[in-house]
Design an enzyme around this catalytic site. Sequence first.
Site: not given
Length: 349
Positions: A206, A231, A299, A322
């Site tokens: 990112r 994140k 990405r 993720h």
Amino acid sequence: MMNWSTKIIRHNEESRIGIYFEKNAEIIAQLKSTFEDFRWSQSKKVWHIADTEENRRYFGMPTISDLLPSEEGMKSLENFKRWMRSKRYSESTVITYLGAAKQFLIYYKHKSIELIDNDDFVYFNNDYILKNNLSASYQNQITNAVKLFFKTVQNRVIDIDIIHRPKRAKTLPNVLSKEEVKKILETPINLKHRAMLSLIYSCGLRCGELIALKIKDIDSKRNIVLIKNSKGKKDRIAPLSPKILGLLRTYFKLYKPVTYLFEGRIPGAPYDSRSLQQVLKFTIQKAGIGKPVTLHWLRHSYATHLLETGTDLRYIQELLGHNSSKTTEIYTHVSTKSLQQIRSPFDDL
């Protein structure tokens, strides 16, 4: 009745009220007699006056006080902000949730917060969000913010479940072909720009993760990059190809960064994300790619290209950071490897 419209403008670094109307001597005469500083802007092609509370009221515009919650609301928002920061919410989430809760409290500024209930939220949803045709994502955002605000600051529950949440649009990620990616990465003459864009694609980073990288996060002996506090407050690692490592070594010798891998004009300070976005915008224009490419497209392309070359979906999930495999599975819908093997019945006609 005079036919005009107004909006707040910036003129000579000053906030002014712009007054828009078709050329009309009667309107001009009336406004000149009403406002001492009624002026014409040659650059903006609009008549304008001072941006004051009194002038806003004259035109029926929201005043500054109208755009603030009650004193009780302001104190509650401050407590809400302190609570989120104590829980280590990211600053972007703090800003987003504060803005959403603030809008709700402005709507009910003349009602004590203790008296706000489920019915009030239903009314707000219908009379403000739906009436103004605001987006589904904003509706979910403000719903989450209000729910958390009342749970933490007021220590009571607003039953958000009585609101029918909008379904999220099932949009597919934007993906570039390998040829397009190669063209983008080879276009920048500036070595730093090329290295930054290349590292985003080669590791599926990112934008925020790239500019937060420090020199010590590059492990050249193990050929990995350590992505810290990304994140979801998670660390992860991504493999570094020998090709990208060679590019980074050349870049490092030339630019000699101090702390961060990529620094701006101030040594020891990270590169500005907006500047990087401008770099990409200029690059795609120069490369002649007629698509609204963003940094996140690189990405998405990384993940899709991995999938097309046979990388297991579970590994891609780990590489992208993720939480859920469902998030990663969306790339199966944009991969063309299997689709290209399907023979169209048109070919048999």
